[in-house]
Design an enzyme around this catalytic site. Structure first.
Site, PDB file in Angstrom:
ATOM      1  N   ARG A 191      46.833 -11.522  45.033  1.00 29.84           N
ATOM      2  CA  ARG A 191      47.103 -10.874  43.933  1.00 29.84           C
ATOM      3  C   ARG A 191      47.409 -11.824  42.663  1.00 29.84           C
ATOM      4  NH1 ARG A 191      52.049  -7.061  45.871  1.00 29.84           N
ATOM      5  NH2 ARG A 191      52.555  -9.328  47.070  1.00 29.84           N
ATOM      6  N   LYS A 230      54.441 -13.112  43.228  1.00 33.18           N
ATOM      7  CA  LYS A 230      55.458 -13.728  44.209  1.00 33.18           C
ATOM      8  C   LYS A 230      56.660 -14.199  43.532  1.00 33.18           C
ATOM      9  CE  LYS A 230      54.697 -12.204  48.396  1.00 33.18           C
ATOM     10  NZ  LYS A 230      55.489 -11.101  48.725  1.00 33.18           N
ATOM     11  N   TYR A 282      58.556 -10.497  41.140  1.00 29.97           N
ATOM     12  CA  TYR A 282      59.200 -10.409  42.377  1.00 29.97           C
ATOM     13  C   TYR A 282      60.159 -11.456  42.556  1.00 29.97           C
ATOM     14  CZ  TYR A 282      56.492  -6.021  43.675  1.00 29.97           C
ATOM     15  OH  TYR A 282      55.843  -4.936  43.580  1.00 29.97           O
ATOM     16  N   HIS A 342      63.419 -11.427  45.195  1.00 25.20           N
ATOM     17  CA  HIS A 342      63.978 -11.176  46.338  1.00 25.20           C
ATOM     18  C   HIS A 342      65.077 -12.356  46.445  1.00 25.20           C
ATOM     19  CE1 HIS A 342      61.672  -7.727  47.318  1.00 25.20           C
ATOM     20  NE2 HIS A 342      60.625  -8.459  46.916  1.00 25.20           N
ATOM     21  N   SER A 401      54.629   0.262  48.011  1.00 22.87           N
ATOM     22  CA  SER A 401      54.854   1.242  49.297  1.00 22.87           C
ATOM     23  C   SER A 401      53.894   2.255  49.087  1.00 22.87           C
ATOM     24  CB  SER A 401      56.091   1.624  48.854  1.00 22.87           C
ATOM     25  OG  SER A 401      57.267   0.840  49.214  1.00 22.87           O
ATOM     26  N   ARG A 404      64.990  15.656  51.292  1.00 20.48           N
ATOM     27  CA  ARG A 404      63.464  14.933  51.653  1.00 20.48           C
ATOM     28  C   ARG A 404      62.751  15.802  52.210  1.00 20.48           C
ATOM     29  NH1 ARG A 404      60.279  11.887  48.117  1.00 20.48           N
ATOM     30  NH2 ARG A 404      58.703  11.580  49.246  1.00 20.48           N
ATOM     31  N   VAL A 460      60.884   3.744  57.786  1.00 23.58           N
ATOM     32  CA  VAL A 460      62.211   4.043  57.468  1.00 23.58           C
ATOM     33  C   VAL A 460      62.662   2.829  56.661  1.00 23.58           C
ATOM     34  CG1 VAL A 460      62.714   5.168  59.493  1.00 23.58           C
ATOM     35  CG2 VAL A 460      63.236   2.958  59.337  1.00 23.58           C
ATOM     36  N   LEU A 461      63.755   3.099  55.644  1.00 28.79           N
ATOM     37  CA  LEU A 461      64.442   2.312  54.769  1.00 28.79           C
ATOM     38  C   LEU A 461      66.246   2.696  54.608  1.00 28.79           C
ATOM     39  CD1 LEU A 461      64.503  -0.310  52.977  1.00 28.79           C
ATOM     40  CD2 LEU A 461      63.842   1.223  51.088  1.00 28.79           C
ATOM     41  N   ALA A 518      58.111  -0.944  58.422  1.00 26.49           N
ATOM     42  CA  ALA A 518      59.474  -1.607  57.765  1.00 26.49           C
ATOM     43  C   ALA A 518      59.415  -2.994  58.429  1.00 26.49           C
ATOM     44  CB  ALA A 518      60.344  -0.389  58.290  1.00 26.49           C
ATOM     45  N   ASP A 578      58.965  -5.719  57.257  1.00 30.42           N
ATOM     46  CA  ASP A 578      59.640  -6.596  56.190  1.00 30.42           C
ATOM     47  C   ASP A 578      61.062  -6.582  56.019  1.00 30.42           C
ATOM     48  OD1 ASP A 578      59.574  -4.169  54.959  1.00 30.42           O
ATOM     49  OD2 ASP A 578      59.201  -4.914  53.012  1.00 30.42           O
ATOM     50  N   ALA A 612      53.575  -8.244  57.725  1.00 29.83           N
ATOM     51  CA  ALA A 612      54.540  -7.944  56.720  1.00 29.83           C
ATOM     52  C   ALA A 612      54.276  -7.809  55.145  1.00 29.83           C
ATOM     53  CB  ALA A 612      55.594  -9.208  56.712  1.00 29.83           C
TER      54      ALA A 612
HETATM   55  N1  LIG Z   1      54.900  -4.234  55.306  1.00 28.12           N
HETATM   56  C1  LIG Z   1      54.778  -4.162  54.231  1.00 28.12           C
HETATM   57  O1  LIG Z   1      53.851  -4.556  53.537  1.00 28.12           O
HETATM   58  C2  LIG Z   1      55.351  -3.207  53.121  1.00 28.12           C
HETATM   59  C3  LIG Z   1      55.015  -2.745  51.926  1.00 28.12           C
HETATM   60  C4  LIG Z   1      55.814  -1.756  51.444  1.00 28.12           C
HETATM   61  C5  LIG Z   1      56.992  -1.446  51.850  1.00 28.12           C
HETATM   62  N2  LIG Z   1      57.351  -1.883  53.166  1.00 28.12           N
HETATM   63  C6  LIG Z   1      58.582  -1.346  53.678  1.00 28.12           C
HETATM   64  O2  LIG Z   1      58.520   0.050  54.064  1.00 28.12           O
HETATM   65  C7  LIG Z   1      59.553   0.436  54.242  1.00 28.12           C
HETATM   66  C8  LIG Z   1      59.753   2.248  53.677  1.00 28.12           C
HETATM   67  O3  LIG Z   1      59.744   1.985  51.979  1.00 28.12           O
HETATM   68  P1  LIG Z   1      59.778   2.889  51.254  1.00 28.12           P
HETATM   69  O4  LIG Z   1      59.337   2.666  49.900  1.00 28.12           O
HETATM   70  O5  LIG Z   1      59.078   4.191  51.828  1.00 28.12           O
HETATM   71  O6  LIG Z   1      61.428   3.428  51.225  1.00 28.12           O
HETATM   72  P2  LIG Z   1      62.178   4.928  50.869  1.00 28.12           P
HETATM   73  O7  LIG Z   1      63.390   4.574  50.585  1.00 28.12           O
HETATM   74  O8  LIG Z   1      61.065   5.519  49.836  1.00 28.12           O
HETATM   75  O9  LIG Z   1      61.859   5.768  52.195  1.00 28.12           O
HETATM   76  C9  LIG Z   1      62.611   5.480  53.501  1.00 28.12           C
HETATM   77  C10 LIG Z   1      62.787   6.673  53.925  1.00 28.12           C
HETATM   78  O10 LIG Z   1      63.531   6.680  55.422  1.00 28.12           O
HETATM   79  C11 LIG Z   1      64.232   7.566  55.724  1.00 28.12           C
HETATM   80  N3  LIG Z   1      65.121   7.089  56.633  1.00 28.12           N
HETATM   81  C12 LIG Z   1      66.425   6.358  56.721  1.00 28.12           C
HETATM   82  N4  LIG Z   1      66.946   6.415  58.031  1.00 28.12           N
HETATM   83  C13 LIG Z   1      66.014   7.100  58.756  1.00 28.12           C
HETATM   84  C14 LIG Z   1      65.812   7.469  60.106  1.00 28.12           C
HETATM   85  N5  LIG Z   1      66.824   7.016  61.116  1.00 28.12           N
HETATM   86  N6  LIG Z   1      64.861   8.388  60.523  1.00 28.12           N
HETATM   87  C15 LIG Z   1      64.036   8.509  59.705  1.00 28.12           C
HETATM   88  N7  LIG Z   1      63.946   8.343  58.356  1.00 28.12           N
HETATM   89  C16 LIG Z   1      64.983   7.687  57.979  1.00 28.12           C
HETATM   90  C17 LIG Z   1      65.014   7.842  54.223  1.00 28.12           C
HETATM   91  O11 LIG Z   1      65.848   9.163  54.351  1.00 28.12           O
HETATM   92  C18 LIG Z   1      63.860   7.700  53.332  1.00 28.12           C
HETATM   93  O12 LIG Z   1      63.429   9.011  52.888  1.00 28.12           O
HETATM   94  C19 LIG Z   1      60.771  -0.305  53.585  1.00 28.12           C
HETATM   95  O13 LIG Z   1      61.281  -1.145  54.698  1.00 28.12           O
HETATM   96  C20 LIG Z   1      59.714  -1.173  52.701  1.00 28.12           C
HETATM   97  O14 LIG Z   1      60.561  -2.473  52.434  1.00 28.12           O
HETATM   98  C21 LIG Z   1      56.678  -2.723  53.721  1.00 28.12           C
END
Ligand SMILES: NC(=O)c1ccc[n+]([C@@H]2O[C@H](COP(=O)([O-])OP(=O)(O)OC[C@H]3O[C@@H](n4cnc5c(N)ncnc54)[C@H](O)[C@@H]3O)[C@@H](O)[C@H]2O)c1
Length: 372
Positions: A15, A75, A94, A96, A134, A203, A239-240, A268, A270, A299
């Site tokens: 990017r 980054k 970013y 972090h 996301s 939600r 999840v997050l 998730a 990451d 990741a």
């Molecule tokens: N791998 C990648 O390249 C990449 C890229 C972007 C985001 N992510 C990751 O994806 C994850 C989700 O991000 P997001 O933006 O959707 O977050 P978000 O906060 O929008 O959504 C997370 C959801 O998880 C739900 N949740 C929490 N505990 C739960 C459980 N036990 N069971 C079911 N649902 C549950 C929450 O209520 C929420 O609605 C994060 O860890 C983020 O860092 C990874």
């Protein structure tokens, strides 16, 4: 203001911090834009695109860092880049910082002012500069998951949409936030039978109101997950729990209850991953198998679609970048508390509480440094 954009140097990062369109908007407002040669190539933008936008191309990152008042990146700055930051310079990218003491100390000793994309907020309590990535990862998840489901890749050999007379794939999405909603939309669009699990009733109500006709939703409990994964062809982990490692929602022992060749896509990852058997993988070698179940755990998923990701990120960062360039960081942050929430470092002082707590460093309130 002189706005500089170096080429990203972190491995596998394609990017770029500024699109030609963003450069053009900045130039139209009287700013100077300096781009390192080839910075946009990974995202399909060549030097000529930036020149047409009114930007100036320079040969090295050193020239960008030496000339610019504000550095715009993707980054966190790498060690070599951090050496080039200087007192009074503004960094918008970013960061972090919480898990990265080396970077934090380097930024503090550089004397720069650093605004982190990931802590900028919006009026609805969201993180507008994280959301686009996301969205990308969520929409990509069923795409990579369906590829993994193919027989030659170790999967069950099930087609997402089925065909007339043959039912569709069953997809379970755990977490119905930004990633989960976009994943469910695309999986449903491919014709799969999709169920989203979440722990937040507001939600689930939203998902039901808006997408009730496209996919099902269910309250997330260990029991509901255990039941659904037995018939699932694909499970997407989305999840997050903010500020915490992802909870492990599928154990290794449960893999034996799943169908052989079923696919787990752990977005998730990451945050440590939400399946016990997840370990981070790369785009070069994205999948592996445990107890007959295929895993995809990349990741940095948005890197696979660098052009879409660059443009999506640029759309979100551009208004903030222009405000910083037009007004200077102090006035821009004074006018917009959501941008001020992004301030992590200023003139040797840490200004973000959670980072200070994680690293044991004293924090000065952004409200104090802004008035100094
Ligand atoms: N791998 C990648 O390249 C990449 C890229 C972007 C985001 N992510 C990751 O994806 C994850 C989700 O991000 P997001 O933006 O959707 O977050 P978000 O906060 O929008 O959504 C997370 C959801 O998880 C739900 N949740 C929490 N505990 C739960 C459980 N036990 N069971 C079911 N649902 C549950 C929450 O209520 C929420 O609605 C994060 O860890 C983020 O860092 C990874």
């Amino acid at each position: 203001m002189k706005i500089g954009c170096p080429k990203e140097i972190k491995p596998q990062e394609f990017r770029v911090g500024m699109t030609p369109n963003a450069a053009q908007e900045a130039v139209a407002r009287g700013h100077e834009v300096i781009i390192e040669t080839g910075a946009g190539l990974g995202s399909g933008f060549d030097n000529a695109d930036y020149v047409a936008a009114g930007a100036q191309i320079v040969d090295t990152a050193a020239e960008v860092f030496a000339t610019a008042d504000m550095i715009v990146k993707v980054k966190e700055p790498q060690a070599g880049e951090r050496k080039m930051l200087r007192e009074g310079q503004l960094l918008f990218t970013y960061l972090h910082l919480a898990p990265d003491p080396d970077q934090t100390h380097d930024l503090l000793s550089s004397g720069c002012t650093a605004i982190a994309y990931e802590t900028v907020t919006d009026a609805s309590g969201g993180l507008p500069l994280l959301a686009p990535m996301s969205e990308v990862a969520g929409r990509l998840a069923p795409q990579v998951g369906s590829w993994t489901l193919q027989k030659a890749n170790g999967g069950r050999g099930v087609l997402m949409g089925g065909v007339p007379g043959v039912g569709p794939a069953k997809v379970v999405v755990i977490g119905g936030g930004v990633v989960g909603t976009h994943a469910a939309k695309i999986a449903a669009g491919m014709g799969a039978d999709v169920t989203v699990l979440d722990r937040s009733l507001p939600r689930l109500r939203y998902l039901d109101d808006v997408f009730g006709g496209q996919f099902k939703n269910q309250y997330s409990t260990a029991g509901a997950t255990a039941e659904l994964i037995q018939t699932a062809d694909m499970v997407i982990g989305a999840v997050l729990i903010p500020g915490a490692a992802a909870p492990k929602l599928i154990t290794r022992a449960q893999l034996s209850t799943m169908k052989p060749g079923a696919v787990l896509v752990d977005v998730a990852i990451d945050q440590g991953g939400c399946f016990e058997t997840s370990k981070a993988t790369t785009h070069a070698d994205p999948i592996y198998e445990v107890d007959g179940v295929m895993h995809y755990c990349v990741a940095n998923m948005p890197g696979a679609v660098a052009r879409t990701s660059t443009i999506a990120l640029g759309n979100a960062t551009m208004p903030f970048m222009l405000a910083l360039a037009d007004k200077g960081w102090k006035q821009a942050c004074q006018d917009d508390p959501h941008l001020m929430a992004g301030l992590n470092v200023h003139a040797g002082q840490l200004t973000y509480y959670a980072v200070g707590k994680a690293l044991g460093i004293d924090v000065v309130s952004p409200n104090v440094v802004i008035k100094a």
